[in-house]
Scaffold this motif. Structure first.
Motif, PDB file in Angstrom:
ATOM      1  N   HIS A 117       1.008  -1.086  -0.045  1.00  0.00           N
ATOM      2  CA  HIS A 117      -0.065  -0.054  -0.183  1.00  0.00           C
ATOM      3  C   HIS A 117       0.725   1.173  -0.070  1.00  0.00           C
ATOM      4  CE1 HIS A 117       1.126  -0.794   4.106  1.00  0.00           C
ATOM      5  NE2 HIS A 117       0.864   0.460   4.455  1.00  0.00           N
ATOM      6  N   HIS A 144       0.676   5.600   1.290  1.00  0.00           N
ATOM      7  CA  HIS A 144      -0.115   6.762   2.275  1.00  0.00           C
ATOM      8  C   HIS A 144       0.449   7.803   1.343  1.00  0.00           C
ATOM      9  CE1 HIS A 144      -0.433   3.730   5.469  1.00  0.00           C
ATOM     10  NE2 HIS A 144       0.948   3.898   5.307  1.00  0.00           N
ATOM     11  N   LYS A 201      -7.743   8.815   7.782  1.00  0.00           N
ATOM     12  CA  LYS A 201      -8.561   7.325   7.750  1.00  0.00           C
ATOM     13  C   LYS A 201      -8.613   7.015   6.263  1.00  0.00           C
ATOM     14  CE  LYS A 201     -11.626   7.995  11.656  1.00  0.00           C
ATOM     15  NZ  LYS A 201     -12.618   7.770  12.402  1.00  0.00           N
ATOM     16  N   THR A 202      -8.443   7.922   5.431  1.00  0.00           N
ATOM     17  CA  THR A 202      -8.429   7.469   3.964  1.00  0.00           C
ATOM     18  C   THR A 202      -7.170   7.491   3.262  1.00  0.00           C
ATOM     19  OG1 THR A 202      -9.062   9.740   3.211  1.00  0.00           O
ATOM     20  CG2 THR A 202     -10.934   8.430   3.494  1.00  0.00           C
ATOM     21  N   ASP A 203      -6.009   7.635   4.072  1.00  0.00           N
ATOM     22  CA  ASP A 203      -4.734   7.715   3.476  1.00  0.00           C
ATOM     23  C   ASP A 203      -3.955   6.404   3.272  1.00  0.00           C
ATOM     24  OD1 ASP A 203      -2.780   9.513   2.619  1.00  0.00           O
ATOM     25  OD2 ASP A 203      -1.550   9.202   4.513  1.00  0.00           O
ATOM     26  N   THR A 204      -4.636   5.306   3.124  1.00  0.00           N
ATOM     27  CA  THR A 204      -4.136   3.995   2.769  1.00  0.00           C
ATOM     28  C   THR A 204      -4.649   3.577   1.525  1.00  0.00           C
ATOM     29  OG1 THR A 204      -3.624   3.384   5.244  1.00  0.00           O
ATOM     30  CG2 THR A 204      -3.688   1.668   3.453  1.00  0.00           C
ATOM     31  N   VAL A 205      -3.830   3.445   0.403  1.00  0.00           N
ATOM     32  CA  VAL A 205      -4.204   3.044  -0.752  1.00  0.00           C
ATOM     33  C   VAL A 205      -3.553   1.571  -1.234  1.00  0.00           C
ATOM     34  CG1 VAL A 205      -4.268   3.504  -3.210  1.00  0.00           C
ATOM     35  CG2 VAL A 205      -4.649   5.202  -1.419  1.00  0.00           C
TER      36      VAL A 205
END
Length: 153
Positions: free
Chosen positions: A83, A85, A146-150
């Motif tokens: 993943h 960030h 909370k949305t900073d893991t791709v």
């Protein structure tokens, strides 16, 4: 006209001198109202994988240790898929376990005492654990949203 500008400049300068201590006092009062970090000692070696709460990643358990406006420090144990960030730099310090991980496009070995620097946008993942579970301190700068893991392939 020239006298008016000189007088106006002098008055502005004096107003600044008078306002400066008031502004400094207000800033220190605001800082005094902010919650302070508690002074504490945490025995990281005593914390085991099963002592940490499970996360949305099935193989990873983690717990925050320190949360500030500018960074977070947590402890994590286990493994996670590759993943990135996009908004957060990450620094990991390996406490226990060894193996190799993906860091960018390369597989890198790690062991206890390894410091891993992961700039934002760099793909990373646990890969092969030769001795584990792997336990690490994870520092996130700024705090990870909370949305900073791709997840990536």
């Amino acid at each position: 006209m020239r006298i008016n500008k000189t007088v106006a400049f002098a008055m502005t300068f004096c107003a600044g001198l008078l306002a400066s201590p008031l502004i400094q006092h207000a800033v220190s009062e605001a800082r005094a109202d902010a919650p302070a970090l508690p002074a504490t000692i945490i025995d990281l070696l005593a914390i085991k994988h099963d002592d940490l709460p499970k996360t949305a990643n099935a193989e990873l358990n983690a717990r925050p240790l320190v949360i500030t406006d500018h960074a977070t420090v947590g402890i994590q144990s286990g493994n996670v898929a590759k993943h990135i960030h996009p908004q957060t730099d990450e620094i990991q310090y390996i406490i226990e376990g060894s193996g190799s991980m993906w860091l960018g496009n390369e597989r890198k070995d790690f062991k206890p005492g390894s410091l891993i620097i992961i700039p934002k946008g760099t793909a990373h993942a646990g890969s092969i654990v030769s001795n584990g579970p792997v336990k690490a301190i994870a520092i996130k700068i700024p705090p990870q949203g909370k949305t900073d893991t791709v997840f990536v392939d």
